[in-house]
Each structure stands twice: as C-alpha cells, then as structure tokens.
Scaffold this active site. Sequence first.
Site, PDB file in Angstrom:
ATOM      1  N   GLY A 186       0.827  -1.195   0.000  1.00 24.11           N
ATOM      2  CA  GLY A 186       0.000   0.000   0.000  1.00 24.11           C
ATOM      3  C   GLY A 186       0.865   1.251   0.000  1.00 24.11           C
TER       4      GLY A 186
ATOM      5  CD  GLN B 126       1.678   6.477   4.355  1.00 23.27           C
ATOM      6  OE1 GLN B 126       2.689   6.296   5.032  1.00 23.27           O
ATOM      7  NE2 GLN B 126       1.518   7.560   3.602  1.00 23.27           N
ATOM      8  CB  SER B 127       4.033  -0.564   1.914  1.00 27.09           C
ATOM      9  OG  SER B 127       4.926  -1.641   2.105  1.00 27.09           O
ATOM     10  CG  ASN B 128       5.714   0.442   7.957  1.00 24.62           C
ATOM     11  OD1 ASN B 128       5.960   1.632   8.080  1.00 24.62           O
ATOM     12  ND2 ASN B 128       4.652  -0.124   8.502  1.00 24.62           N
TER      13      ASN B 128
ATOM     14  CB  ALA C 120       7.056  -0.229  -0.198  1.00 27.97           C
TER      15      ALA C 120
END
Length: 342
Positions: free
Chosen positions: A84, A86-88, A90
């Site tokens: 997403g 707000q993916s940590n 990524a």
Amino acid sequence: MSHDLTRLEAALARYPRVTLLEGPTPLQKLSRLSALPDMNGCTLYVKRDDLTGLGGGGNKLRKLEFLLGEALAQGADTLVTWGGLQSNHARLTAAVAARQGLACELILTQSGVRTDDDYRLNGNVLLDGLFGPTIHRLPQGAAPEPFAADLVEQLERQGRKPFVMPLGGSSPTGCLGYAACAAEILHQGNALGLQFDRIIVPNGSSGTHSGLLAGLTEARSSTRITGFTVLGTQEQAYAATLDKTRQVLQLLDDSTSLSGETLSIDGSQRGDAYGVPTEAMREATRLLASHEGLLTDPVYGGKAFAGLLASVRNGAFPAGSHLLFLMTGGLPGIFAYRSAYD
C-alpha cells in the site's frame, strides 16, 4: 532456562543472510506502565524492533536480511516489491536497495479507506522517494501481482536480473528473520534471568508472528505468542499464520511439527478494516507515549498494544506474568494518520 538455542541457531546458519541490523535491538521494561493498578501485577517489556536503524527502522529489516541474502545469491541487480501507499516494507526495501547499490521498483496500491493528503503524500510515501526507487502508483482496485509479473518480464528483456520481494517480506525465507529474532529474545531473557510468559505481536501479513513461533518451536521454548490481527479476519489470520509457520519449520527442521492449538490469534482489535483507526488504538498509543515516551504506529503496533492492555485489564494473565510486546516500528505512519489524532 528451558530451551535449545543451539538447535535453532544451527538451522538458521544454513541460509544466506546479509547483516542489516547494527546488533540486537534493546529489550526494555515498561516500569511506569507496569506500576499502574489496572496492569494487575503483570510486568510489561518491549522489544525495540523500531530501532533497527536503516531506512527509518522497523521489523521488515529482519526479513530483508534473509531475502537479500537469497537475492544476492541469485545474482539479482533489481529488487521488486509491492504494498500500500504507506507500506513499511516498501520503504525499507527501497532503503536496502540504496545501501546495496541495487535498483528498486516499488508498486504502490491506493487505499480504499484513506484518500486525504496526509495519507497520499506524507509518511512512508514521502520517504520512499528519497531512497531513489522507481515508483509505480496503481489506480484504485488494480491488483499488484499481475503488474509485478509483467514488470519482471520487461526487466528481464532489458537484461536485468530482478528479484521479487513478497508482500510484507513474508515468504518462508523472509520469516527466517523472526526465527532469528526468537533466538535473540531467548538470549536476552537468559541475560535478565527470566523467561517471558507471553510475547504479543501485531499480525498483518503474518510473517513476524510465523517466524517467531517457528523459532520458539524449533528452540523447544515454552513461551507462547499471541498475535492481534490488523489485516485479515481472525479466521483468515489463523489459517495464514498456521500455514506459514509450518512452511518456516520445513526450512528449519522438517522433523519438527506444529499443532494448531499452539497458535493464538485475536481479532478483537482489528476494527472495521485494515488501517481504520479505533478508539482503543488511540488510547493505547497515547498511554505508551505519555507514560513511557515511546511511539508506536497506528496501523500495527497501536492496535496490538491495545489488545495487550485489554487482555491484562481483563485478567487474562496472572499476577507476576512477564509479558513482552514486540514494537515493530512503522513510525512514519503516524504522520500519515495526523487526522486520526485530531
């Protein structure tokens, strides 16, 4: 202490691994919170996996140590992953690629819940761009997996050697990072002269929970784990975590079995959907910040810590219990959720 660390560490040593952490993360006692009357005589500790350093820190770096080891062993020159906005995972994949001098392709999906500017432009998505990856923003409802498959084919035609990092880094290989964390926790417990009665973790893509459970099982530890699901329903999280834990155990020792009764998943803190703030989450994050000066994110840690507080207040653990909460990081998400604290 009742466990076999040598067995676990020998199993982990068979897999390639790139060191991304600066050493063991701290284990701290929450003295002020533990002294509150509604903690019912339980002693709370935190495992500070928010302090992993690289890229803003967080639990995904442990998974990336083993995934990167696998990628480099295959000669990869490009890391590909999705998540997403707000993916940590990524964010940290992009940071690791920058540290290693690798190219990185991030595929980010839109949220059906949050469309405000804080979520779309701040937090993790702001940091992603600083690390220099190529970012692909998919439209609402688009599936990232087929896009990733097409992207990998395109990169291969260009002569590149892409390696696909799974969602959340939570493949069985990635989960080995938390089997290694289980060994780290057992060592730290030995140094303190105590054995934790329960470890509490957020459960999203299930990798952190699965790796810890596999590691403790392989080490023959009696410490239990409770995961508070923040993504799937309780039934979905249970099935995914049980399956993944068994896959990790196959990597560690195919003679080790796992009973479904060993797995504890609690769905009480998920709320209406993944990423939707709850009042219990807000109270838990504020309590941790105002009493201990510690920050935990609103999507994962905040909901899991709310679950820990509710369990203790409801008398789920006897007085004298030693409870360890795993702080998984994700702090940039706080800034994407500014409106949740208005």
